[in-house]
Design a protein around this motif. Structure first.
Motif, PDB file in Angstrom:
ATOM      1  N   LYS A 445      -1.555 -10.434 -13.495  1.00 39.43           N
ATOM      2  CA  LYS A 445      -2.695 -10.495 -12.586  1.00 39.43           C
ATOM      3  C   LYS A 445      -2.929 -11.885 -12.009  1.00 39.43           C
ATOM      4  O   LYS A 445      -3.146 -12.015 -10.784  1.00 39.43           O
ATOM      5  N   PRO A 446      -2.906 -12.964 -12.817  1.00 45.48           N
ATOM      6  CA  PRO A 446      -3.140 -14.291 -12.214  1.00 45.48           C
ATOM      7  C   PRO A 446      -2.137 -14.634 -11.122  1.00 45.48           C
ATOM      8  O   PRO A 446      -2.504 -15.229 -10.099  1.00 45.48           O
ATOM      9  N   LEU A 447      -0.894 -14.236 -11.325  1.00 49.14           N
ATOM     10  CA  LEU A 447       0.127 -14.547 -10.324  1.00 49.14           C
ATOM     11  C   LEU A 447      -0.015 -13.676  -9.093  1.00 49.14           C
ATOM     12  O   LEU A 447       0.223 -14.128  -7.965  1.00 49.14           O
ATOM     13  N   VAL A 448      -0.376 -12.416  -9.276  1.00 53.13           N
ATOM     14  CA  VAL A 448      -0.578 -11.529  -8.120  1.00 53.13           C
ATOM     15  C   VAL A 448      -1.698 -12.069  -7.232  1.00 53.13           C
ATOM     16  O   VAL A 448      -1.570 -12.157  -6.005  1.00 53.13           O
ATOM     17  N   ILE A 449      -2.817 -12.449  -7.843  1.00 50.80           N
ATOM     18  CA  ILE A 449      -3.945 -12.980  -7.073  1.00 50.80           C
ATOM     19  C   ILE A 449      -3.566 -14.307  -6.417  1.00 50.80           C
ATOM     20  O   ILE A 449      -3.860 -14.548  -5.233  1.00 50.80           O
ATOM     21  N   TYR A 450      -2.886 -15.160  -7.192  1.00 51.49           N
ATOM     22  CA  TYR A 450      -2.497 -16.485  -6.676  1.00 51.49           C
ATOM     23  C   TYR A 450      -1.563 -16.369  -5.469  1.00 51.49           C
ATOM     24  O   TYR A 450      -1.767 -17.016  -4.438  1.00 51.49           O
ATOM     25  N   SER A 454      -2.828 -17.248  -1.671  1.00 54.64           N
ATOM     26  CA  SER A 454      -2.272 -18.520  -1.202  1.00 54.64           C
ATOM     27  C   SER A 454      -1.255 -18.351  -0.078  1.00 54.64           C
ATOM     28  O   SER A 454      -1.125 -19.237   0.777  1.00 54.64           O
ATOM     29  N   PHE A 455      -0.541 -17.220  -0.074  1.00 55.51           N
ATOM     30  CA  PHE A 455       0.578 -17.092   0.863  1.00 55.51           C
ATOM     31  C   PHE A 455       0.537 -15.812   1.688  1.00 55.51           C
ATOM     32  O   PHE A 455       1.556 -15.381   2.226  1.00 55.51           O
ATOM     33  N   SER A 456      -0.631 -15.196   1.791  1.00 57.37           N
ATOM     34  CA  SER A 456      -0.709 -13.929   2.518  1.00 57.37           C
ATOM     35  C   SER A 456      -0.316 -14.100   3.985  1.00 57.37           C
ATOM     36  O   SER A 456       0.352 -13.234   4.569  1.00 57.37           O
ATOM     37  N   ASP A 457      -0.714 -15.213   4.592  1.00 51.15           N
ATOM     38  CA  ASP A 457      -0.386 -15.427   6.011  1.00 51.15           C
ATOM     39  C   ASP A 457       1.124 -15.593   6.200  1.00 51.15           C
ATOM     40  O   ASP A 457       1.698 -15.072   7.168  1.00 51.15           O
ATOM     41  N   GLN A 458       1.769 -16.306   5.285  1.00 47.43           N
ATOM     42  CA  GLN A 458       3.218 -16.516   5.397  1.00 47.43           C
ATOM     43  C   GLN A 458       3.998 -15.234   5.155  1.00 47.43           C
ATOM     44  O   GLN A 458       5.038 -14.993   5.772  1.00 47.43           O
ATOM     45  N   LEU A 459       3.477 -14.390   4.246  1.00 46.65           N
ATOM     46  CA  LEU A 459       4.202 -13.167   3.894  1.00 46.65           C
ATOM     47  C   LEU A 459       3.872 -12.008   4.826  1.00 46.65           C
ATOM     48  O   LEU A 459       4.464 -10.928   4.698  1.00 46.65           O
ATOM     49  N   MET A 460       2.955 -12.226   5.747  1.00 42.54           N
ATOM     50  CA  MET A 460       2.515 -11.121   6.609  1.00 42.54           C
ATOM     51  C   MET A 460       3.671 -10.555   7.437  1.00 42.54           C
ATOM     52  O   MET A 460       3.783  -9.342   7.629  1.00 42.54           O
ATOM     53  N   LYS A 461       4.562 -11.434   7.925  1.00 42.99           N
ATOM     54  CA  LYS A 461       5.640 -10.942   8.780  1.00 42.99           C
ATOM     55  C   LYS A 461       6.752 -10.247   7.997  1.00 42.99           C
ATOM     56  O   LYS A 461       7.706  -9.738   8.588  1.00 42.99           O
ATOM     57  N   PHE A 462       6.619 -10.219   6.669  1.00 44.50           N
ATOM     58  CA  PHE A 462       7.622  -9.543   5.842  1.00 44.50           C
ATOM     59  C   PHE A 462       7.068  -8.261   5.232  1.00 44.50           C
ATOM     60  O   PHE A 462       7.630  -7.729   4.263  1.00 44.50           O
ATOM     61  N   GLU A 463       5.973  -7.756   5.790  1.00 42.42           N
ATOM     62  CA  GLU A 463       5.355  -6.565   5.220  1.00 42.42           C
ATOM     63  C   GLU A 463       6.178  -5.303   5.428  1.00 42.42           C
ATOM     64  O   GLU A 463       5.837  -4.249   4.892  1.00 42.42           O
ATOM     65  N   HIS A 464       7.243  -5.398   6.211  1.00 40.86           N
ATOM     66  CA  HIS A 464       8.108  -4.225   6.347  1.00 40.86           C
ATOM     67  C   HIS A 464       8.944  -3.998   5.089  1.00 40.86           C
ATOM     68  O   HIS A 464       9.573  -2.947   4.940  1.00 40.86           O
ATOM     69  N   PHE A 465       8.980  -4.990   4.182  1.00 37.17           N
ATOM     70  CA  PHE A 465       9.671  -4.802   2.900  1.00 37.17           C
ATOM     71  C   PHE A 465       8.759  -4.037   1.949  1.00 37.17           C
ATOM     72  O   PHE A 465       7.570  -4.333   1.814  1.00 37.17           O
ATOM     73  N   GLY A 466       9.324  -3.067   1.265  1.00 38.29           N
ATOM     74  CA  GLY A 466       8.548  -2.271   0.320  1.00 38.29           C
ATOM     75  C   GLY A 466       7.958  -3.104  -0.807  1.00 38.29           C
ATOM     76  O   GLY A 466       6.847  -2.834  -1.284  1.00 38.29           O
ATOM     77  N   SER A 467       8.679  -4.140  -1.231  1.00 38.21           N
ATOM     78  CA  SER A 467       8.194  -4.987  -2.322  1.00 38.21           C
ATOM     79  C   SER A 467       6.939  -5.732  -1.913  1.00 38.21           C
ATOM     80  O   SER A 467       5.985  -5.863  -2.705  1.00 38.21           O
ATOM     81  N   ILE A 468       6.894  -6.226  -0.681  1.00 32.23           N
ATOM     82  CA  ILE A 468       5.712  -6.942  -0.194  1.00 32.23           C
ATOM     83  C   ILE A 468       4.527  -5.987  -0.070  1.00 32.23           C
ATOM     84  O   ILE A 468       3.387  -6.325  -0.431  1.00 32.23           O
ATOM     85  N   GLN A 469       4.775  -4.774   0.434  1.00 29.34           N
ATOM     86  CA  GLN A 469       3.700  -3.788   0.558  1.00 29.34           C
ATOM     87  C   GLN A 469       3.128  -3.419  -0.814  1.00 29.34           C
ATOM     88  O   GLN A 469       1.909  -3.361  -0.995  1.00 29.34           O
ATOM     89  N   ALA A 470       4.012  -3.176  -1.765  1.00 34.58           N
ATOM     90  CA  ALA A 470       3.559  -2.815  -3.112  1.00 34.58           C
ATOM     91  C   ALA A 470       2.801  -3.977  -3.752  1.00 34.58           C
ATOM     92  O   ALA A 470       1.822  -3.762  -4.484  1.00 34.58           O
ATOM     93  N   PHE A 471       3.225  -5.192  -3.475  1.00 36.83           N
ATOM     94  CA  PHE A 471       2.556  -6.369  -4.032  1.00 36.83           C
ATOM     95  C   PHE A 471       1.135  -6.475  -3.474  1.00 36.83           C
ATOM     96  O   PHE A 471       0.172  -6.728  -4.216  1.00 36.83           O
ATOM     97  N   LYS A 472       1.000  -6.281  -2.177  1.00 39.69           N
ATOM     98  CA  LYS A 472      -0.316  -6.332  -1.541  1.00 39.69           C
ATOM     99  C   LYS A 472      -1.227  -5.216  -2.062  1.00 39.69           C
ATOM    100  O   LYS A 472      -2.427  -5.418  -2.282  1.00 39.69           O
ATOM    101  N   TYR A 478      -6.629  -4.691  -7.782  1.00 40.34           N
ATOM    102  CA  TYR A 478      -7.358  -5.646  -8.613  1.00 40.34           C
ATOM    103  C   TYR A 478      -8.747  -5.908  -8.041  1.00 40.34           C
ATOM    104  O   TYR A 478      -9.742  -5.985  -8.781  1.00 40.34           O
ATOM    105  N   LEU A 479      -8.839  -6.073  -6.704  1.00 43.67           N
ATOM    106  CA  LEU A 479     -10.132  -6.326  -6.081  1.00 43.67           C
ATOM    107  C   LEU A 479     -11.078  -5.149  -6.262  1.00 43.67           C
ATOM    108  O   LEU A 479     -12.269  -5.333  -6.569  1.00 43.67           O
ATOM    109  N   GLU A 480     -10.585  -3.938  -6.052  1.00 45.57           N
ATOM    110  CA  GLU A 480     -11.427  -2.755  -6.228  1.00 45.57           C
ATOM    111  C   GLU A 480     -11.913  -2.631  -7.667  1.00 45.57           C
ATOM    112  O   GLU A 480     -13.065  -2.301  -7.932  1.00 45.57           O
ATOM    113  N   SER A 481     -11.021  -2.927  -8.594  1.00 43.34           N
ATOM    114  CA  SER A 481     -11.408  -2.868 -10.006  1.00 43.34           C
ATOM    115  C   SER A 481     -12.461  -3.911 -10.329  1.00 43.34           C
ATOM    116  O   SER A 481     -13.429  -3.642 -11.058  1.00 43.34           O
ATOM    117  N   ALA A 482     -12.322  -5.102  -9.756  1.00 48.25           N
ATOM    118  CA  ALA A 482     -13.311  -6.160 -10.001  1.00 48.25           C
ATOM    119  C   ALA A 482     -14.666  -5.796  -9.400  1.00 48.25           C
ATOM    120  O   ALA A 482     -15.725  -6.045  -9.997  1.00 48.25           O
TER     121      ALA A 482
END
Length: 544
Positions: A445-450, A454-472, A478-482
């Motif tokens: 969880k700490p790494l997912v949030i971090y 920290s890097f959502s803007d940089q990773l935005m153009k790679f959202e076509h990858f399934g791994s990036i989508q699943a990570f987001k 986590y936010l909904e649970s909080a």
């Protein structure tokens, strides 16, 4: 089998055959010489041990090789005997007085020459296996006879320690010791272990320490081979020597050799030696903690600094892919990228085998950030190595290391390299995506949030990858649970506040006293540096 039996029973068969060969050779009768070649070839292919004993004896071997020079399928007559007599030199680094040993050495070489040079096209698998067995047996007999000769071993080591020895003689002695240790693998395992222990007692590691300081790459390679042979046999022999050695110079030489350019083949040799030496699964007894302590206290920081000083700073342009300069000095010693790769591999090995010890070093010296400077290199395989190192760190699931990564923003160079790589499908892209996938699947969880914050803007153009989508998606969960936990806890907090029944004045009083207390504590903390004068609303407090 019957033909082989008849040949071995006739004592005059080979003398008569070879007399005919010499006669035909004198007459230059090629037709008959071709026939004799076929006859000798057929006799060898009978694959009879008793026939081999005769034809490979000193009496017949050269004439047998001579008969095999007249192959009818080869246009030109071969000159094997001239080569063996005039060009092959038998070097004795140490004089061997046992005639039987010398005879077996000559026989082994000639059988190997016949197998590999004269008849490689003709020999079938069964005959080839028989010849290899003879060579193996001869090697075992030679090593057994030499190791049982106490004077021979002592003479060997006394000559190698002699201060008056020439470089050429020393080179021959080191190569002889290397071949001696290599051929000892022909012995049974019990005899091998006994031999290596005897050599260790004679001071073989002192000889190796001296060899590793030589400028001759060939004998340095021989020295590393000797060390690997000992480690494969019994690693504790070398560990015991390092523990007892003052100054631990041999371990230091091995570490230094790892970052020295001795040639491409030797980079991996030093890596393999250090891996075996510090393998926690084969360590036992008192050696385990001592060896690890010596390495981490005296040599780990040096390896980390080699990486850090070989990589460009953030503001510098990337270095050429062929070399790196230690210390930023363009005239200094250059470190090859392959060496940096091996150092990184060793550090990954240490993370897996010594997690607690290396964690302390990483947290105290900020070594992770230094190692990640490899992401600034132009060689992609070094950037991938840095990603692999971070993957190894995170795979330990260590809470302290994860907090350290988040606190010092250590994933930034990884993400920057990933973004710079763009949409190129290569090992770097796959490695970073796999790292993010591991973080998500392991529910760190700490790494997912971090990473997301920290890097959502940089990773935005790679959202076509399934791994990036699943990570987001994991971050959103986590936010909904909080939010659900927060909304559920608000009524409870109000109930507790009402239950306390504290008046506002009472709360203000306690808050003011608490602020005063904290302020005084801060002042006292500052006393070790300077005189502090503190004033509070209703009075003055002087601290000195």
């Amino acid at each position: 089998m019957r033909v082989a039996e008849l040949i071995t029973q006739d004592r005059d068969f080979f003398p008569k055959l070879l007399d005919i060969f010499r006669m035909c050779e004198d007459l230059e009768n090629l037709d008959d010489l071709h026939m004799i070649f076929k006859l000798v070839r057929g006799i060898i292919l009978l694959n009879s041990p008793s026939i081999f004993d005769k034809i490979f004896s000193d009496e017949f071997i050269l004439d047998i090789i001579g008969a095999l020079e007249y192959d009818p399928e080869v246009a030109k007559v071969q000159k094997h005997r001239i080569f063996l007599k005039d060009h092959v030199v038998f070097k004795e680094a140490i004089p061997i007085k046992n005639i039987s040993v010398v005879s077996r050495i000559h026989q082994t070489y000639r059988i190997g020459y016949l197998k590999d040079v004269i008849l490689p096209r003709i020999l079938d698998d069964a005959t080839l296996a028989s010849l290899n067995t003879i060579i193996h047996t001869n090697n075992a007999a030679v090593i057994s006879l030499l190791k049982d000769d106490a004077c021979f071993i002592q003479d060997l080591f006394s000559r190698m320690r002699s201060p008056n020895i020439s470089m050429e003689s020393k080179r021959e002695l080191v190569l002889f010791l290397h071949e001696f240790c290599t051929l000892s693998k022909s012995l049974p395992l019990v005899q091998q272990l006994r031999l290596f222990r005897d050599l260790s007692g004679e001071g073989v590691f002192e000889i190796v320490s001296d060899v590793l300081q030589s400028q001759d790459r060939k004998i340095v390679s021989a020295g590393t081979d000797i060390v690997i042979l000992f480690l494969n046999q019994d690693p504790n022999l070398l560990r015991s020597y390092i523990v007892q050695q003052e100054g631990n110079s041999l371990l230091g030489l091995l570490v230094k050799g790892m970052v020295t350019d001795f040639g491409e083949q030797m980079h991996c040799q030093f890596l393999e030696i250090l891996r075996i030496l510090m393998d926690s699964f084969t360590m036992s007894g008192a050696h385990r903690d001592v060896i690890i302590e010596i390495f981490y206290e005296r040599h780990l920081d040096y390896l980390v600094d080699v990486i850090a000083s070989s990589c460009p700073s953030r503001s510098a342009t990337r270095t050429s892919p062929n070399s790196a300069v230690v210390g930023g000095n363009t005239e200094g010693h250059r470190i090859k990228p392959e060496i940096l790769l091996n150092v990184c591999e060793l550090l990954c090995f240490c993370v897996v085998h010594h997690p607690y010890r290396i964690k302390c070093n990483f947290l105290m010296n900020n070594a992770i950030e230094k190692i990640l400077t490899m992401t600034r290199r132009s060689e992609k395989f070094l950037v991938v190595a840095a990603v692999r190192f971070m993957r190894t760190i995170i795979s330990r699931n260590d809470e302290h290391l994860i907090r350290h990564v988040v606190k010092f923003n250590l994933l930034k160079p990884i993400i920057d390299a990933f973004v710079e790589n763009g949409d190129r499908y290569n090992m770097l892209q796959s490695g970073v995506l796999e790292l993010l996938e591991h973080i998500r699947k392991e529910n760190l969880k700490p790494l997912v949030i971090y990473v997301t914050e920290s890097f959502s803007d940089q990773l935005m153009k790679f959202e076509h990858f399934g791994s990036i989508q699943a990570f987001k998606l994991k971050y959103q969960q986590y936010l909904e649970s909080a939010d659900m936990k927060l909304s559920a806890s608000v009524p409870d907090m109000r109930k507790k506040a009402e239950g306390r029944g504290l008046e506002k004045e009472e709360e203000d009083y306690f808050n003011e006293r608490y602020s005063v207390f904290c302020f005084v504590i801060d002042c006292l903390f500052c006393l070790q540096y300077s005189f502090a004068e503190c004033a509070i609303n209703d009075g003055a407090i002087f601290c000195s």
